[in-house]
Enzyme design. Structure first.
Site, short mmCIF file in Angstrom:
data_model
loop_
_atom_site.label_atom_id
_atom_site.label_comp_id
_atom_site.label_asym_id
_atom_site.label_seq_id
_atom_site.Cartn_x
_atom_site.Cartn_y
_atom_site.Cartn_z
N ASP A 152 0.71 -1.04 -0.15
CA ASP A 152 0.04 0.13 0.03
C ASP A 152 0.72 1.55 -0.17
O ASP A 152 0.20 2.80 -0.87
CB ASP A 152 -0.58 0.03 1.45
CG ASP A 152 -2.31 -0.87 0.99
OD1 ASP A 152 -3.00 -0.83 -0.41
OD2 ASP A 152 -3.21 -1.25 1.65
N ARG A 175 -23.15 2.08 8.63
CA ARG A 175 -24.77 1.58 8.03
C ARG A 175 -25.03 1.91 9.42
O ARG A 175 -26.46 1.99 9.79
CB ARG A 175 -24.31 0.23 8.31
CG ARG A 175 -23.91 0.26 6.00
CD ARG A 175 -23.45 -1.31 6.14
NE ARG A 175 -22.78 -1.71 6.67
CZ ARG A 175 -21.90 -3.05 6.61
NH1 ARG A 175 -22.37 -4.06 5.35
NH2 ARG A 175 -21.27 -3.63 7.18
#
Length: 337
Positions: A143, A277
């Protein structure tokens, strides 16, 4: 037939894919272990399959084992030729895909303290895959590699220069996500890809990247995966004086690590959940306050990335929340013209 397995051991999920090995690899099956913790489940899709399997209590090691057990019978006579691993930290040494032999793994172990939520899990997945497929080539993709070559001013901290020379500098993360996005933009939106783009990777881990003509020139993340935006359980940007205060109050390094990496961010602010969520569905005012802070910091960093680039031609959202939470995208962009 030969196949390629990819493993992405993240902070809260483990994603995987199985590809037919050919000039243009064909995706056969994919899925993830979701909700690592007391109630994990394995999702598997592809080639007529769409299955969910309850795993129960699972950490990263258990999750990787569940994936390998699910994949093995699907392969039948197929051979795993290679396994590709997402590895968060490559330090100053690893700037591209690398064969993961014992020497390389030992070097990567030394970087675990810089990414404690990810690096140990990434390397555990490598070892599990080596045990399961001993003849396969194990490849690490990093990364940090996408951010190699930043200008000095974007990489340095205003500390004594010796620390920079020792490696105390901004590395940036989520580079594989940014590399994928810039590659897709070059295919689908070549004019924009050649311009000034801010990519917002908003998931359990979150960061933003300033990209000019496909190259990273700035990132909100720094020396570790803590800096910049608030995240699911990580604090984001923090006055270092807070750390000095916690130390003076008697908190150990281990206790502070737990606070910063696992008890802060959306979870810490809301006291409810790290999951966007859940927070969007909640009527609790603390959930709203956590979301408001999250959006405020994204907007603030978006302004900073625009300054780094000298303007913005496009903003791209990715990651779990970036892709799926339309209210967050709307709140971030409202009034930012």
């Amino acid at each position: 037939m030969q196949a390629i397995l990819t493993l992405n051991a993240g902070s809260s999920t483990i994603k995987f894919g199985v590809y037919r090995a050919c000039a243009e690899p064909e995706l056969l099956w994919h899925g993830q272990v979701d909700n690592l913790g007391p109630a994990a489940k394995l999702l598997l899709q592809g080639d007529g399959l769409d299955a969910t399997r309850e795993i129960g209590a699972a950490d990263h090691a258990t999750g990787v084992t569940a994936i390998l057990q699910a994949v093995e019978p699907l392969l039948q006579s197929e051979t795993i030729l290679g396994v590709g691993h997402r590895i968060v930290h490559g330090g100053q040494t690893f700037e591209g895909p690398t064969v993961l032999d014992n020497h390389v793994l030992a070097q990567l172990e030394t970087l675990s303290s810089l990414a404690p939520l990810h690096q140990p899990h990434n390397l555990a997945a490598v070892r599990a895959a080596r045990d399961a497929f001993p003849s396969a080539v194990q490849i690490g993709c990093f990364d940090t590699a996408f951010h190699v070559g930043h200008p000095f001013v974007n990489d340095a901290f205003a500390l004594p220069r010796d620390f920079y020379d020792q490696g105390v500098r901004r590395y940036g993360f989520h580079g594989l996500s940014y590399d994928y996005i810039t590659g897709k933009m070059a295919e689908d939106f070549p004019d924009l890809a050649a311009g000034r783009v801010v990519i917002a990777h908003l998931g359990n881990g979150a960061s933003m990247c300033a990209v000019a003509n496909g190259k990273s020139i700035g990132s909100t993340m720094g020396f570790s995966a803590l800096d910049g935006l608030p995240m699911g359980t990580r604090c984001g940007q923090l006055d270092p004086g807070v750390l000095l205060y916690l130390m003076e109050q008697g908190h150990s390094a281990e206790a502070i690590t737990q606070i910063l990496y696992k008890k802060s961010g959306l979870l810490g602010l809301s006291g409810i959940s790290h999951d966007m969520r859940t927070l969007l569905e909640s009527d609790d005012p603390r959930a709203r306050e956590a979301i408001d802070y999250y959006v405020f910091r994204i907007r603030r960093e978006l302004g900073a990335m625009a300054a780094v680039l000298g303007g913005v031609d496009a903003v791209v959202f990715c990651g779990g929340s970036g892709e799926n939470a339309a209210p967050i995208r709307q709140c971030v962009l409202d009034g930012m013209g």
